[in-house]
Design a protein around this motif. Structure first.
Motif, mmCIF file in Angstrom:
data_model
loop_
_atom_site.group_PDB
_atom_site.id
_atom_site.type_symbol
_atom_site.label_atom_id
_atom_site.label_comp_id
_atom_site.label_asym_id
_atom_site.label_seq_id
_atom_site.Cartn_x
_atom_site.Cartn_y
_atom_site.Cartn_z
ATOM 1 N N TYR A 83 0.834 -1.203 0.000
ATOM 2 C CA TYR A 83 0.000 0.000 0.000
ATOM 3 C C TYR A 83 0.871 1.257 0.000
ATOM 4 O O TYR A 83 0.552 2.250 -0.651
ATOM 5 N N LYS A 84 1.981 1.230 0.743
ATOM 6 C CA LYS A 84 2.905 2.371 0.740
ATOM 7 C C LYS A 84 3.499 2.566 -0.657
ATOM 8 O O LYS A 84 3.713 3.696 -1.103
ATOM 9 N N SER A 85 3.799 1.435 -1.341
ATOM 10 C CA SER A 85 4.301 1.547 -2.711
ATOM 11 C C SER A 85 3.248 2.159 -3.630
ATOM 12 O O SER A 85 3.562 2.947 -4.536
ATOM 13 N N LEU A 86 1.978 1.802 -3.371
ATOM 14 C CA LEU A 86 0.882 2.386 -4.157
ATOM 15 C C LEU A 86 0.817 3.903 -3.963
ATOM 16 O O LEU A 86 0.658 4.664 -4.920
ATOM 17 N N VAL A 87 0.963 4.339 -2.709
ATOM 18 C CA VAL A 87 0.945 5.786 -2.421
ATOM 19 C C VAL A 87 2.102 6.475 -3.130
ATOM 20 O O VAL A 87 1.959 7.559 -3.695
ATOM 21 N N ALA A 88 3.286 5.844 -3.112
ATOM 22 C CA ALA A 88 4.439 6.433 -3.786
ATOM 23 C C ALA A 88 4.209 6.528 -5.291
ATOM 24 O O ALA A 88 4.611 7.502 -5.944
ATOM 25 N N ALA A 89 3.549 5.506 -5.865
ATOM 26 C CA ALA A 89 3.266 5.540 -7.306
ATOM 27 C C ALA A 89 2.322 6.678 -7.654
ATOM 28 O O ALA A 89 2.513 7.395 -8.644
ATOM 29 N N TYR A 90 1.297 6.874 -6.824
ATOM 30 C CA TYR A 90 0.382 8.000 -7.053
ATOM 31 C C TYR A 90 1.121 9.328 -6.924
ATOM 32 O O TYR A 90 0.885 10.277 -7.677
#
Length: 770
Positions: free
Chosen positions: A641-648
């Motif tokens: 989920y943290k990686s998802l936030v970084a991608a956004y």
């Protein structure tokens, strides 16, 4: 071009002559009457002296009438000056651009300065801003009244007098005033700003009483004689002596508007000569002892001829000056109308009718535009509420403007959506039931408007459903929730008693900010679905739903909001929404690992769908590679989920960088176009917006944000810089320079040049040559 300039100059001369000739005729008429009356008095000594006294009084009256007409004209020009009128509504004069308006208003006052020795000074009093403008300074009320004091009036009564009521051409009697450290006697002329019953301030012009006493001093007042001016109410405006008169004549004792009569005043027989002004109703009166009257024939003869010559010479000069000065604003108005409306040259033979017709057209067009705006307001309001409920992205800076255009007034920063459903009709509708439902829904809306009294906004979301949007102050959230419950209960009872219809109220959560309206709406829909499933009536809140959650929380409207925010590059708003999804799914709901995996897969799908729309490169995928790894534990899911936030976050950065690059290119294109086409008189905001293929509203806002200067100001400065160079380095005529720098009229160019540079084109060229 030369024919246009010549025709404009000819029309200007005609307007000037039209104002000059009536004034000259009006001036010659009293002189002719005075001469006839003078020669008739030669047959009788008493009649001669009386007629001469009358002549002097009439001259004094006419001079004062003209002077006060000048004062009135000056006051009305000040009252009708656009910049002075616009300043009436300013309440905070030294905030933001209002400081510039203070300077502009000061400049307007300075332009009305007159070389009239009757006028001691003039001021502008503004009620809302509590400012006082003089010709050379600006004061707060307290500062001004500390240095300008009337003998018989305190500061509060004077302030109430000036801005408390509406006055038109009101003149206060002569009174001792302390000003600039000295004392003198002044008459006070008041012309209010605003409208009757709605005063917004006043134009105050003080007249030096000594000048009036000089006029009265032309009368023979030896041997105990005196003279004064009295208004229609019997108040003495000015007199030939200082202080109150011990003996004065009641107006009821005078016969007619003018004349002479012998009266017993005190212990003396006095010859009383008087005349009444048709301009303001003032009576000019002189009383002379009988023994003095008979000895003044030769003296009066000499004075009469001298005064007549001086009066004629001065009056001709003054009439010429007034006619020229009064013709200037009329010419300016006419030229402005022709220039702004792109009409034909105005008819000099009937300029007033031309102005009247132009103003009438302007008023009619304005009313028509207002009617169209009023008709479109309900549609704008419905469209805006629809966007809020769907969660469509709207730039934060545009929200207040959209609310204002739609006529929506938010009474706080917290919002809640309630869905009202009519229960009588079941699930199926035929044509007859639909028509009946439409009627019932309109009647329910009428009941809602009566009960709510404009405290919320209604919007149809289905045949049998109405969404109610409420706003509240965050500090009074609990009170509003209690009020909402009580209000919905009353509405339920009122609808049932009047229409025999049962209703459901599904209440969403209360959240801060307009972007969360869609969230409250989604919650109210979930609540309504539960009420329908349980077949319940009445009201139910979202937080009253059963707390057991077997599925993850990622509604479609929230997905749409996330996509819209990411496409707009709103990093902070995207992170706030992602944090909210994390809190609900990872912390509040007890979801299993497989359910969280489904949630993460759908979140991944949203991101993948966004990439082609944003033309993002494959580098963004580096931040979402962990999705393909192990996700069999809560720790791995949180990491992913943290990686998802970084991608956004990376995707928003790409969007913002792309927007910045586009803005730079657009600004360069606009500036280049202005520098290449500034000589085109038709170049304006509309034409540039059309060439750039953008709206003129966006162009104006974009140019101001990027350069810090208004579009029109930038174009005007560009043209003026080129004009100054041509004036300094060439001998080209002014009208050719005006044409070369993009002005269709040399008059418009000259006015703009003097306004910006402070000097005329001729003075600038002479200064550069020197």
């Amino acid at each position: 071009m030369w024919r246009v300039v010549s025709r404009s100059m000819t029309n200007s001369h005609r307007v000037f002559l039209r104002l000059l000739i009536p004034n000259v005729l009006f001036l010659l008429f009293p002189l002719l009457v005075g001469g006839v009356l003078y020669y008739m008095t030669l047959h009788e000594v008493e009649r001669e002296v009386t007629s001469n006294n009358m002549n002097l009084l009439q001259q004094t009256r006419d001079i004062l009438d003209r002077r006060f007409a000048e004062v009135s004209s000056m006051a009305m020009q000040l009252v009708n000056d656009t910049r002075i009128m616009q300043f009436q509504n300013i309440t905070e004069p030294f905030v933001g651009t209002n400081t510039y308006r203070v300077l502009e208003t000061r400049k307007s006052i300075h332009n009305y300065s007159l070389t009239n020795n009757f006028i001691y000074n003039y001021f502008l009093f503004y009620k809302n801003s509590e400012l006082v403008f003089t010709e050379d300074s600006t004061y707060k009320f307290a500062d001004f009244f500390s240095g300008f004091k009337y003998k018989t009036r305190d500061t509060q009564s004077l302030k109430s007098l000036l801005i408390g009521d509406f006055y038109h051409r009101m003149v206060l009697p002569a009174e001792e005033v302390t000003a600039k450290g000295g004392k003198m006697t002044l008459l006070t002329y008041i012309q209010s700003l605003g409208f009757p019953g709605y005063p917004q301030g006043a134009v105050v012009i003080t007249v030096d009483n000594r000048e009036i006493q000089k006029l009265l001093g032309g009368l023979d007042l030896s041997g105990g004689g005196w003279a004064y001016i009295i208004d229609e109410t019997g108040t003495i405006i000015s007199s030939s002596v200082e202080g109150a008169l011990s003996d004065w004549i009641d107006l009821s004792r005078l016969r007619g508007k003018q004349g002479s009569q012998m009266q017993q005043i005190g212990k003396m027989n006095m010859m009383v000569t008087y005349t009444t002004s048709s301009y303001n109703g003032w009576t000019f009166l002189v009383a002379q002892p009988e023994h003095v009257v008979l000895g003044k024939v030769l003296y009066i003869k000499k004075v009469t001829f001298t005064m007549a010559f001086i009066f004629l010479a001065l009056s001709l000069v003054i009439v010429y000056f007034i006619a020229y000065r009064n013709s200037r604003p009329i010419r300016t108005i006419m030229e402005t109308i022709v220039e702004r409306t792109e009409g034909s040259p105005y008819p000099a033979s009937d300029v007033y009718r031309f102005i009247r017709d132009s103003v009438a057209r302007l008023i009619d067009n304005n009313r028509e535009l207002q009617d169209k705006v009023k008709k479109q307001a309900p549609l704008l309001q419905a469209a805006l509420i629809e966007r809020l409920l769907k969660g469509e992205y709207m730039p934060q800076k545009d929200v207040p403007i959209l609310l204002q255009h739609a006529g929506i007034e938010a009474q706080g920063d917290m919002f809640v959506v309630v869905i009202l459903q009519l229960r009588t009709y079941g699930d199926g509708f035929d044509l007859i039931l639909l028509e009946e439902l439409d009627v019932k829904r309109i009647m329910v809306k009428d009941i809602l408007r009566e009960e709510l009294e404009g405290s919320c906004y209604l919007h149809d979301v289905a045949q049998d459903q109405i969404a109610l949007l409420f706003s509240a102050d965050a500090a009074a959230r609990q009170e509003h929730e209690a009020y909402l419950q009580d209000m919905l209960g009353r509405i339920d009872g009122s609808i049932y008693s009047r229409l025999n219809i049962s209703v459901r109220f599904a209440v969403g959560g209360m959240y801060e900010g307009l972007p969360n309206v869609s969230r409250s709406y989604e919650e109210s829909k979930q609540t309504l679905e539960y009420l329908q499933w349980r077949n319940k009536d009445g009201m139910m809140r979202f937080d009253e739903l059963p707390k057991g959650h077997n599925g993850y929380y990622y509604p479609s409207d929230l997905e749409l909001r996330l996509s819209n925010l990411a496409k707009a590059g709103e990093i902070e708003a995207v992170e706030t929404l992602l944090n909210e999804l994390y809190r609900v799914n990872f912390e509040e709901r007890s979801l299993s690992v497989p359910m969280l995996q489904l949630f993460m897969n759908e979140m991944w799908g949203t991101l993948v769908k966004l990439m082609p729309q944003l033309t993002a490169d494959e580098g963004v995928l580096e931040h979402i590679k962990p999705f393909h790894g192990e996700m069999s534990s809560y720790a791995h899911l949180e990491k992913n989920y943290k990686s998802l936030v970084a991608a956004y976050r990376n995707m928003c950065a790409i969007v913002n960088e792309h927007k910045k690059s586009q803005n730079v290119q657009l600004l360069n294109n606009i500036v280049e176009l202005l520098h290449l086409s500034y000589t085109d008189a038709g170049l304006c905001l509309d034409s540039v917006a059309e060439r750039m293929d953008i709206s003129k509203g966006y162009l104006s806002q974009f140019f101001k944000e990027q350069t810090g200067v208004n579009f029109s100001d930038y174009l005007e400065q560009l043209r003026m810089s080129q004009a100054k160079e041509l004036l300094a380095k060439t001998d080209m005529p002014v009208y050719e320079i005006a044409q070369q720098v993009g002005y269709s009229s040399s008059n418009t160019f000259c006015r703009a040049f003097k306004r910006i540079n402070g000097v005329s084109t001729t003075a600038f060229r002479d200064l550069k040559a020197f």
